[in-house]
Design a protein around this motif. Structure first.
Motif, PDB file in Angstrom:
ATOM      1  N   PRO A 228      -5.582   7.843  13.243  1.00  0.00           N
ATOM      2  CA  PRO A 228      -4.942   7.872  12.946  1.00  0.00           C
ATOM      3  C   PRO A 228      -5.557   8.876  14.243  1.00  0.00           C
ATOM      4  O   PRO A 228      -4.574   8.202  15.591  1.00  0.00           O
ATOM      5  CB  PRO A 228      -4.975   9.724  12.199  1.00  0.00           C
ATOM      6  CG  PRO A 228      -4.514   8.986  10.986  1.00  0.00           C
ATOM      7  CD  PRO A 228      -6.124   7.223  11.225  1.00  0.00           C
TER       8      PRO A 228
ATOM      9  N   ARG B 132      -6.459  -3.208   8.249  1.00  0.00           N
ATOM     10  CA  ARG B 132      -7.215  -3.674   9.799  1.00  0.00           C
ATOM     11  C   ARG B 132      -5.330  -2.926  10.814  1.00  0.00           C
ATOM     12  O   ARG B 132      -4.898  -2.877  10.459  1.00  0.00           O
ATOM     13  CB  ARG B 132      -7.357  -4.591  10.691  1.00  0.00           C
ATOM     14  CG  ARG B 132      -8.878  -5.133   9.812  1.00  0.00           C
ATOM     15  CD  ARG B 132      -9.052  -6.335  10.256  1.00  0.00           C
ATOM     16  NE  ARG B 132     -10.576  -6.985   9.596  1.00  0.00           N
ATOM     17  CZ  ARG B 132     -11.810  -6.594   9.222  1.00  0.00           C
ATOM     18  NH1 ARG B 132     -11.960  -5.909   9.462  1.00  0.00           N
ATOM     19  NH2 ARG B 132     -12.352  -7.631   8.690  1.00  0.00           N
TER      20      ARG B 132
ATOM     21  N   LEU C  98      -1.911   5.979   3.442  1.00  0.00           N
ATOM     22  CA  LEU C  98      -2.220   5.286   5.115  1.00  0.00           C
ATOM     23  C   LEU C  98      -2.330   6.725   6.176  1.00  0.00           C
ATOM     24  O   LEU C  98      -3.214   6.337   6.741  1.00  0.00           O
ATOM     25  CB  LEU C  98      -1.027   4.309   5.542  1.00  0.00           C
ATOM     26  CG  LEU C  98      -0.981   2.712   4.927  1.00  0.00           C
ATOM     27  CD1 LEU C  98       0.138   2.354   5.083  1.00  0.00           C
ATOM     28  CD2 LEU C  98      -2.508   2.249   5.029  1.00  0.00           C
ATOM     29  N   ALA C  99      -2.309   7.912   5.972  1.00  0.00           N
ATOM     30  CA  ALA C  99      -2.260   9.068   6.593  1.00  0.00           C
ATOM     31  C   ALA C  99      -2.554   8.725   7.641  1.00  0.00           C
ATOM     32  O   ALA C  99      -3.132   9.139   8.532  1.00  0.00           O
ATOM     33  CB  ALA C  99      -3.923   9.332   5.513  1.00  0.00           C
ATOM     34  N   GLY C 100      -1.463   8.280   8.574  1.00  0.00           N
ATOM     35  CA  GLY C 100      -1.652   8.352  10.007  1.00  0.00           C
ATOM     36  C   GLY C 100      -1.935   6.815  10.420  1.00  0.00           C
ATOM     37  O   GLY C 100      -2.251   7.422  11.902  1.00  0.00           O
ATOM     38  N   TYR C 101      -2.694   6.150   9.472  1.00  0.00           N
ATOM     39  CA  TYR C 101      -3.177   4.755  10.022  1.00  0.00           C
ATOM     40  C   TYR C 101      -2.228   3.997  10.510  1.00  0.00           C
ATOM     41  O   TYR C 101      -1.252   3.773   9.896  1.00  0.00           O
ATOM     42  CB  TYR C 101      -3.738   3.760   9.014  1.00  0.00           C
ATOM     43  CG  TYR C 101      -5.053   3.964   9.013  1.00  0.00           C
ATOM     44  CD1 TYR C 101      -5.942   3.346   8.954  1.00  0.00           C
ATOM     45  CD2 TYR C 101      -5.726   4.836   8.310  1.00  0.00           C
ATOM     46  CE1 TYR C 101      -7.151   2.926   9.612  1.00  0.00           C
ATOM     47  CE2 TYR C 101      -7.323   5.676   9.105  1.00  0.00           C
ATOM     48  CZ  TYR C 101      -7.908   3.794   9.336  1.00  0.00           C
ATOM     49  OH  TYR C 101      -9.691   3.689   9.342  1.00  0.00           O
ATOM     50  N   GLN C 102      -1.650   3.047  11.839  1.00  0.00           N
ATOM     51  CA  GLN C 102      -0.724   2.078  11.847  1.00  0.00           C
ATOM     52  C   GLN C 102      -1.485   1.182  11.623  1.00  0.00           C
ATOM     53  O   GLN C 102      -3.041   0.176  12.063  1.00  0.00           O
ATOM     54  CB  GLN C 102      -1.166   2.770  13.744  1.00  0.00           C
ATOM     55  CG  GLN C 102       0.554   2.214  14.426  1.00  0.00           C
ATOM     56  CD  GLN C 102      -0.075   2.617  15.633  1.00  0.00           C
ATOM     57  OE1 GLN C 102       0.541   4.194  15.925  1.00  0.00           O
ATOM     58  NE2 GLN C 102       0.318   1.342  16.753  1.00  0.00           N
ATOM     59  N   LEU C 103      -1.177   0.041  10.163  1.00  0.00           N
ATOM     60  CA  LEU C 103      -1.312  -0.615  10.315  1.00  0.00           C
ATOM     61  C   LEU C 103      -1.341  -1.920  10.671  1.00  0.00           C
ATOM     62  O   LEU C 103       0.282  -2.175  11.368  1.00  0.00           O
ATOM     63  CB  LEU C 103      -0.878  -0.517   8.784  1.00  0.00           C
ATOM     64  CG  LEU C 103      -1.406  -1.713   7.752  1.00  0.00           C
ATOM     65  CD1 LEU C 103      -3.310  -0.843   7.588  1.00  0.00           C
ATOM     66  CD2 LEU C 103      -1.163  -1.591   6.778  1.00  0.00           C
ATOM     67  N   GLU C 104      -2.156  -2.979  11.335  1.00  0.00           N
ATOM     68  CA  GLU C 104      -1.379  -3.710  11.839  1.00  0.00           C
ATOM     69  C   GLU C 104      -1.823  -5.081  10.700  1.00  0.00           C
ATOM     70  O   GLU C 104      -0.932  -5.849  11.378  1.00  0.00           O
ATOM     71  CB  GLU C 104      -2.933  -4.139  12.564  1.00  0.00           C
ATOM     72  CG  GLU C 104      -1.820  -2.990  13.878  1.00  0.00           C
ATOM     73  CD  GLU C 104      -3.402  -3.026  15.126  1.00  0.00           C
ATOM     74  OE1 GLU C 104      -4.889  -4.156  14.879  1.00  0.00           O
ATOM     75  OE2 GLU C 104      -3.106  -2.398  16.379  1.00  0.00           O
ATOM     76  N   ARG C 105      -2.681  -4.962  10.505  1.00  0.00           N
ATOM     77  CA  ARG C 105      -3.036  -6.457   9.409  1.00  0.00           C
ATOM     78  C   ARG C 105      -3.668  -6.785   7.795  1.00  0.00           C
ATOM     79  O   ARG C 105      -4.606  -5.286   7.653  1.00  0.00           O
ATOM     80  CB  ARG C 105      -3.395  -7.940  10.502  1.00  0.00           C
ATOM     81  CG  ARG C 105      -4.339  -8.046  10.376  1.00  0.00           C
ATOM     82  CD  ARG C 105      -5.008  -9.483  11.328  1.00  0.00           C
ATOM     83  NE  ARG C 105      -6.063  -9.567  11.039  1.00  0.00           N
ATOM     84  CZ  ARG C 105      -7.055  -8.721  11.763  1.00  0.00           C
ATOM     85  NH1 ARG C 105      -6.837  -8.492  12.762  1.00  0.00           N
ATOM     86  NH2 ARG C 105      -8.496  -9.682  11.541  1.00  0.00           N
ATOM     87  N   ALA C 106      -4.247  -7.818   7.024  1.00  0.00           N
ATOM     88  CA  ALA C 106      -4.669  -7.039   5.935  1.00  0.00           C
ATOM     89  C   ALA C 106      -4.970  -8.772   6.442  1.00  0.00           C
ATOM     90  O   ALA C 106      -5.079  -9.868   6.339  1.00  0.00           O
ATOM     91  CB  ALA C 106      -3.636  -6.672   4.898  1.00  0.00           C
TER      92      ALA C 106
ATOM     93  N   LEU D 249      -4.925   0.833  13.981  1.00  0.00           N
ATOM     94  CA  LEU D 249      -5.837   2.106  14.348  1.00  0.00           C
ATOM     95  C   LEU D 249      -5.298   3.016  13.744  1.00  0.00           C
ATOM     96  O   LEU D 249      -4.430   3.821  12.993  1.00  0.00           O
ATOM     97  CB  LEU D 249      -5.236   2.350  15.554  1.00  0.00           C
ATOM     98  CG  LEU D 249      -4.620   1.260  16.267  1.00  0.00           C
ATOM     99  CD1 LEU D 249      -4.159   1.451  17.232  1.00  0.00           C
ATOM    100  CD2 LEU D 249      -6.547   1.604  17.369  1.00  0.00           C
TER     101      LEU D 249
ATOM    102  N   VAL E  50       1.128  -1.618  -0.268  1.00  0.00           N
ATOM    103  CA  VAL E  50       0.142  -0.195   0.236  1.00  0.00           C
ATOM    104  C   VAL E  50       1.042   1.216   0.005  1.00  0.00           C
ATOM    105  O   VAL E  50       1.618   1.791   0.746  1.00  0.00           O
ATOM    106  CB  VAL E  50      -0.721  -0.081   1.298  1.00  0.00           C
ATOM    107  CG1 VAL E  50      -2.188   1.421   1.108  1.00  0.00           C
ATOM    108  CG2 VAL E  50      -1.545  -1.370   1.471  1.00  0.00           C
TER     109      VAL E  50
ATOM    110  N   GLY F 147      -3.612   2.748  -4.768  1.00  0.00           N
ATOM    111  CA  GLY F 147      -2.204   3.142  -4.307  1.00  0.00           C
ATOM    112  C   GLY F 147      -1.795   1.574  -3.764  1.00  0.00           C
ATOM    113  O   GLY F 147      -0.911   1.118  -2.923  1.00  0.00           O
TER     114      GLY F 147
ATOM    115  N   THR G 194      -9.504  -6.208   3.441  1.00  0.00           N
ATOM    116  CA  THR G 194      -9.468  -5.285   4.248  1.00  0.00           C
ATOM    117  C   THR G 194      -8.323  -4.768   5.086  1.00  0.00           C
ATOM    118  O   THR G 194      -7.633  -5.465   5.714  1.00  0.00           O
ATOM    119  CB  THR G 194     -10.955  -5.974   5.106  1.00  0.00           C
ATOM    120  OG1 THR G 194     -12.035  -5.855   4.446  1.00  0.00           O
ATOM    121  CG2 THR G 194     -11.007  -4.374   6.316  1.00  0.00           C
TER     122      THR G 194
END
Lengths: 140, 140
Positions: free
Chosen positions: B133, B129, A116-124, B131, A111, B105, B127
């Motif tokens: 911002p 997943r 992502l704009a500040g998102y804290q990605l954990e999984r897909a 957090l 991605v 993206g 999807t």
DNA sequence: GTATATGCAAAGCATTTGCATTAAA
DNA sequence: TTTAATGCAAATGCTTTGCATATAC
């Protein structure tokens, strides 16, 4: 064999006959059981097991990351003990059957950072939908 | 503007005030409404609208491919009218907020043929997943 | 005029909760 | 002995259904 129970014990959880029966059922690959399935199978060994305990235990196992849940978009959610390989799923839109797809067979997803704009990605979670071989052959 | 209603008419569906009110609400990008949200918003224009009609209409719109549903894995499912761009979703595991991720993206996904074994693939739901911002800044 | 859509209220299903009892450590 | 886990049954939340009435075409 007792790996899951050992990990539960290590995290301070008490090992009860109920948890043992549930853990015994949550083993293997290509296993995608509903809470009801888990109850039915675990009751073979422990008939007095209650639904509430199954739900409570599944909720804990998911929180601990020992089991993952699959939402099919129809019907109850399924629980998958195969968390070792972070595989994806192929769900039949007709009969609901779930098949695993090994990550090695899927190109890696990337991605763009600006998305992502500040998102804290954990999984897909990646779910492929379509018709399984049986349903493709015999349309409803 | 009336595109959705036109398509419904073209498919033989009757255009009722209820469907007009619902269609008016299902417009735009980054729109991910629950059935309850749709009801509340459409009732601003048509207060006598019933929940049952909202569910019936949403079910039809999904079947027609005019709207897609998103299962967050927690809480009610959401409906997304932006079917034109086949985008993916970023779901916050803390507050449930949903953000769109443009496919441009994301690197394209490819599944090895031997993994499909007779499956007739229709689409892939992706999807992400983590957090958002806000939730990353203020942990619960 | 006729078939379809609507509204209501009840039913359905999956899941969670409250609480007294039981049992693991 | 202490605290966590269990079972029961009731409650919850979302969604679907049955059916009589209303209405788009």
């Amino acid at each position: 064999m007792e790996a899951l129970l050992d990990r539960l014990r290590a995290r301070g959880m008490r090992i009860t006959p109920q948890r043992r029966a549930i853990a015994d059922v949550l083993v293997g690959e290509h296993v995608h059981l509903s809470a009801e399935d888990v109850l039915a199978r675990a009751r073979v060994a422990l008939p007095e097991l209650s639904q509430a305990t199954v739900y409570a235990t599944l909720t804990e196992l998911v929180a601990l990351g020992e089991v993952c849940e699959i939402t099919t978009g129809d019907g109850p959610r399924r629980f998958d003990p195969n968390v070792g390989s972070s595989h994806h799923h192929l769900v039949c839109r007709s009969c609901g059957a779930i098949r695993d797809v090994e990550p090695s067979g899927v190109s890696r997803l990337h991605v763009a950072d600006d998305q992502l704009a500040g998102y804290q990605l954990e999984r897909a979670d990646i779910t492929f939908r379509g018709l399984c071989p049986d349903c493709a052959a015999a349309p409803s």
